[in-house]
Design a protein around this motif. Structure first.
Motif, PDB file in Angstrom:
ATOM      1  N   ARG A 165     -11.277   0.160  -1.811  1.00  0.00           N
ATOM      2  CA  ARG A 165     -10.058   0.322  -2.609  1.00  0.00           C
ATOM      3  C   ARG A 165      -9.820  -0.924  -3.450  1.00  0.00           C
ATOM      4  O   ARG A 165      -9.930  -2.048  -2.951  1.00  0.00           O
ATOM      5  N   ARG A 201       1.929   0.917  -9.412  1.00  0.00           N
ATOM      6  CA  ARG A 201       0.763   0.595  -8.613  1.00  0.00           C
ATOM      7  C   ARG A 201      -0.298   1.659  -8.885  1.00  0.00           C
ATOM      8  O   ARG A 201       0.024   2.859  -8.943  1.00  0.00           O
ATOM      9  N   TYR A 202      -1.532   1.227  -9.049  1.00  0.00           N
ATOM     10  CA  TYR A 202      -2.615   2.174  -9.278  1.00  0.00           C
ATOM     11  C   TYR A 202      -3.649   1.984  -8.176  1.00  0.00           C
ATOM     12  O   TYR A 202      -4.312   0.948  -8.101  1.00  0.00           O
ATOM     13  N   GLU A 203      -3.773   2.973  -7.307  1.00  0.00           N
ATOM     14  CA  GLU A 203      -4.678   2.876  -6.175  1.00  0.00           C
ATOM     15  C   GLU A 203      -5.965   3.644  -6.469  1.00  0.00           C
ATOM     16  O   GLU A 203      -5.929   4.849  -6.763  1.00  0.00           O
ATOM     17  N   THR A 204      -7.079   2.935  -6.411  1.00  0.00           N
ATOM     18  CA  THR A 204      -8.390   3.563  -6.594  1.00  0.00           C
ATOM     19  C   THR A 204      -9.105   3.607  -5.247  1.00  0.00           C
ATOM     20  O   THR A 204      -9.063   2.645  -4.477  1.00  0.00           O
ATOM     21  N   THR A 205      -9.764   4.701  -4.979  1.00  0.00           N
ATOM     22  CA  THR A 205     -10.460   4.891  -3.708  1.00  0.00           C
ATOM     23  C   THR A 205     -11.845   5.458  -3.967  1.00  0.00           C
ATOM     24  O   THR A 205     -11.989   6.456  -4.675  1.00  0.00           O
ATOM     25  N   GLN A 253      -4.980  -5.994  -5.142  1.00  0.00           N
ATOM     26  CA  GLN A 253      -5.295  -5.986  -3.719  1.00  0.00           C
ATOM     27  C   GLN A 253      -6.591  -5.205  -3.512  1.00  0.00           C
ATOM     28  O   GLN A 253      -6.798  -4.159  -4.129  1.00  0.00           O
ATOM     29  N   TYR A 304      -1.316  -3.895  -9.385  1.00  0.00           N
ATOM     30  CA  TYR A 304       0.096  -3.516  -9.462  1.00  0.00           C
ATOM     31  C   TYR A 304       0.854  -4.507 -10.337  1.00  0.00           C
ATOM     32  O   TYR A 304       0.402  -5.639 -10.581  1.00  0.00           O
ATOM     33  N   SER A 316       0.831  -1.193   0.000  1.00  0.00           N
ATOM     34  CA  SER A 316       0.000   0.000   0.000  1.00  0.00           C
ATOM     35  C   SER A 316       0.870   1.249   0.000  1.00  0.00           C
ATOM     36  O   SER A 316       1.873   1.334   0.703  1.00  0.00           O
ATOM     37  N   ASP A 343      -6.625  -2.026  -5.879  1.00  0.00           N
ATOM     38  CA  ASP A 343      -5.280  -1.550  -6.210  1.00  0.00           C
ATOM     39  C   ASP A 343      -4.513  -2.607  -7.003  1.00  0.00           C
ATOM     40  O   ASP A 343      -3.881  -3.509  -6.434  1.00  0.00           O
ATOM     41  N   ASP A 347       0.259   4.315   1.067  1.00  0.00           N
ATOM     42  CA  ASP A 347       0.049   5.377   2.054  1.00  0.00           C
ATOM     43  C   ASP A 347       1.131   5.329   3.128  1.00  0.00           C
ATOM     44  O   ASP A 347       0.872   5.013   4.287  1.00  0.00           O
TER      45      ASP A 347
END
Length: 750
Positions: free
Chosen positions: A430, A451-455, A382, A434, A149, A432, A151
């Motif tokens: 989320r 990595r592409y993080e969607t929220t 993830q 990768y 992750s 995510d 963050d």
């Protein structure tokens, strides 16, 4: 006197979590099996140093043996010796980790590599919730990778708990703790047991721990109308935090259908009462005739943490596939009562606040690794689904014509009503994906990934108008990362890393509720449209092996943070205080963080003292951000932190002793209507241990031996305009002190 009492205390066996490998995987003995219980408790005969990991991403790894001899009660106590870690806690407390001095929300806390929810509004997790007994090792990950992750702007702390492969046998634990409440102190206990071994087709580890926690402090405040002005009043306060921590963990590892299945569970309960009592004296004249107010403020806390995880790995589809599924939750229940007696007016006022915060998170992942001509390709997705429910209700009471202070009766309080912003649900999903490629070319080991993080966040606040009650926000962020380790010689190497990371907004910042008088006389209204902060970071480090076990390292880092979230003014006047304003949170621009970290951990073989080990780490920290008054550092960032210590083993006696010293620099904070300067005294801890049988060790430790203090200076203003003009509402100087804590523990292996 306390040492004499402690040495005379009756003790029984104890179990203590111990060593692990520097690399990921089970701890093993020279014959290749799990570490035995006996290995865990006997004096080792040689110093335990910081691990030299094989990770490409810059990582510091510390087995529990590195901390264990100083008998830390919690993971936070253990982390006090780690480079660049600071705390902005009360004396004797180590809760919110601040890597590189940044706010706790910039640090990612992982347990066994998985995120854990916390009760705090800034999404951070208090590491003093995790007993040190459960730890196998602690990893400080300075940069980010695509398969984790993102963050973690400041970095990540991975607390690796014992698993079913780390122990063969068991041990019991019992200890006595002496807290500094009086001449003879208050007594508490610490008890535990752990066992690991073969059960059926797999291996099982189970453990439990109960320990008393007590933190008695004395506080003294002086309040002036302005710096150098007249003394308005003084306040004499006692603050006692008294409670018990309970924990249990289990792990089972078994071969299933051609693959490996790992099951684990963790439960931790913090049951605590924080009791603050104070008396204010007019003009600082501390006599009965000059008592202004008497205040009693007990806070009853019960916090439960759960985590259940499963992991299945097997060879398939030309590589290795991993399935992960987990559930983690925190249930934080608090009841706070504040009663204040105004002597001159003969009025008693009180308020009861009930808080219940439940934060649950389901996590899942599907990951696959392939070997491509000597390189490794890893990709996966993830998933996490978070639900956070908040319920905060309060009731008031008042009794007039009272001639003496007394507790208010339950029947004197009115009906409980929800406070503004106090009843809400936040749902956050989320997904995510990768991809990461890694390999080794000659003397260079490297990895690179995306990595592409969607929220997707939904906020439902029941305390605001119907048209503003539901707010949705979704976004996606691309997080590239790359790291390389250059092996210059057998002893020397360089590690370089670049990564983009993210920090999501505080929960209270995205709630649409209007909070009256939140900052001085200024109100605060949340902003559901806040964007997350993002940061580009660089780490460049050099590490040299010293002899067989020693390590020296130096690391420089830089973070460039964009979309920085700060408190700003909406320009609207407050309805209750016309001269005050309504504040909000906005993305205001950029900020930069930088520093240098030195780390030395080595036995003194080179001067003929192989049984003596020393460690020294020093971090110089700095930053810059602009606010409504100009340039400042990031809030509450200490300008340095230093840790130094030694251990000395005497194998012929089966004994050892050592000491550690810690000091962190001043930290300044500036928000709307208030500015704070925080300073800490130095901390000294010592231990001495003796093996009294082949399977029994006794250890005596002392912490806070310098009676460390926390000193704070508050510049308080009614409004931002007053703050700019330096028109003070109040200038306060507060000092908080606590005495030493002693422990005597015994461990018996079987």
């Amino acid at each position: 006197m306390k040492f004499a009492l402690l040495l005379g205390a009756a003790l029984a066996p104890l179990a203590f979590a111990g060593s692990a490998l520097a690399q990921s995987g089970p701890a093993i003995d020279p014959q290749g099996g799990p570490v035995t219980a006996l290995d865990e408790v006997i004096v080792t005969g040689e110093p335990v140093m910081r691990n030299r990991t094989d990770d490409v991403v810059p990582t510091l790894s510390y087995d529990l043996e590195y901390f264990q001899r100083f008998e830390p009660l919690t993971a936070g106590d253990a982390l006090k010796r780690v480079p660049s870690v600071t705390f902005l806690s009360d004396v004797l407390e180590s809760d919110g980790v601040r890597i590189r001095g940044l706010d706790s929300a910039y640090t990612q806390i992982l347990i066994n590599g998985e995120r854990v929810p916390g009760a705090n509004l800034d999404r951070s997790f208090f590491v003093d919730r995790i007993p040190a007994e459960l730890i196998e090792r602690v990893e400080v990950v300075r940069s980010s990778s695509a398969n984790r992750s993102g963050d973690a702007v400041a970095g990540a702390i991975n607390i690796v708990l014992r698993d079913a492969l780390s122990l063969d046998g068991g041990y019991l634990r019992l200890g006595a703790i002496n807290f500094p409440d009086s001449e003879y102190g208050q007594w508490g206990g610490t008890y535990g047991a752990v066992w690991g071994g073969q059960v059926g087709p797999g291996r099982l580890l189970i453990g439990g721990n109960i320990q008393d926690r007590r933190n008695p402090k004395d506080k003294f405040s002086q309040r002036f109308d302005e710096p150098g002005g007249e003394l308005d009043n003084t306040e004499v306060q006692t603050d006692v935090r008294d409670g018990t921590d309970y924990s249990a963990n289990a792990s089972y590892d078994v071969e299933v259908a051609g693959g490996n299945l790992q099951l684990s569970g963790l439960f931790v309960r913090t049951d605590r009462v924080q009791d603050e009592n104070s008396i204010e004296y007019i003009e600082g004249i501390e006599t009965a005739a000059n008592i202004d107010t008497i205040n009693a403020n007990p806070l009853d806390i019960q916090t439960d943490n759960w985590a259940v995880n499963s992991r299945y790995e097997r060879e398939m589809l030309g590589g290795e596939t991993t399935f992960r599924l987990g559930y983690a939750a925190i249930d934080d229940q608090q009841v706070e009562t504040e009663t204040e007696f105004a002597v001159e007016d003969e009025v008693i006022e009180g308020e009861i606040t009930r808080t219940d915060i439940t934060d649950e998170e389901i996590q899942a992942a599907l990951e696959h690794k392939l070997n491509l001509n000597g390189m490794e390709l890893e990709f996966g997705v993830q998933y996490s689904d978070k639900t956070r429910d908040t319920a905060i209700f309060a009731a008031d009471a008042e009794a007039e014509g009272e001639t003496a202070f007394r507790p208010l009766l339950a029947g004197e309080f009115g009906d409980f009503e929800a406070i503004d912003g106090g009843v809400s649900t936040i749902e956050e999903t989320r997904i995510d994906p990768y991809i990461m490629l890694s390999g080794e070319t000659g003397a260079v080991k490297w990895e690179a990934g995306l990595r592409y993080e969607t929220t997707d966040t939904t906020i439902i606040d029941e305390t605001v108008a119907a048209e503003d009650r539901v707010n949705d926000k979704d976004y996606g962020i691309l997080l590239p990362s790359a790291s390389a380790r250059f092996q210059l010689t057998e002893e020397d190497r360089i590690v370089a890393s670049v990564a983009r990371t993210v920090r999501r907004p505080n929960f209270n910042f995205i709630s649409p509720a209007l909070l009256e008088g939140e900052y001085g006389d200024n109100d605060f209204e949340g902003n559901p449209e806040l964007e997350p902060e993002t940061a580009w970071g660089i780490d460049l480090g050099y590490e040299r092996r010293l002899g067989r076990r020693g390590v020296f390292g130096v690391n420089v880092f830089y973070r460039d943070i964009t979309d920085l979230i700060e408190i700003t003014s909406t320009g609207r006047p407050s309805e209750e205080e016309p001269e005050a304003l309504v504040l909000t949170a906005e993305n205001v621009g950029d900020g930069q963080v930088w520093g240098i970290e030195f780390d030395l951990s080595t036995p003194l073989d080179f001067i003929g003292m192989p049984n003596t080990g020393v460690f020294l780490n020093y971090s110089w920290l700095d930053s810059a951000v602009d606010d409504f008054l100009g340039e400042r550092r990031f809030n509450s960032q200490s300008d340095y932190v230093v840790n130094a210590g030694f251990t000395h083993d005497i194998p012929s006696w089966g004994a050892a002793f050592g000491a550690t010293y810690r000091k962190q620099g001043d930290a300044e904070s500036r928000i709307a209507a208030e500015e704070v300067l925080t300073s800490y005294g130095a901390d000294l801890e010592v231990f001495v241990e003796k093996r009294i049988a082949s399977n029994i060790v006794v250890r005596l430790t002392g912490s806070n031996l310098l009676d460390s203090s926390k000193d704070e200076v508050f510049d308080k203003f009614d409004t931002i305009e007053d703050q700019i003009d330096r028109d003070y509402d109040e200038y306060e100087i507060e000092t908080e002190k606590a005495g030493p804590v002693y422990q005597l523990v015994m461990r018996v292996a079987f």
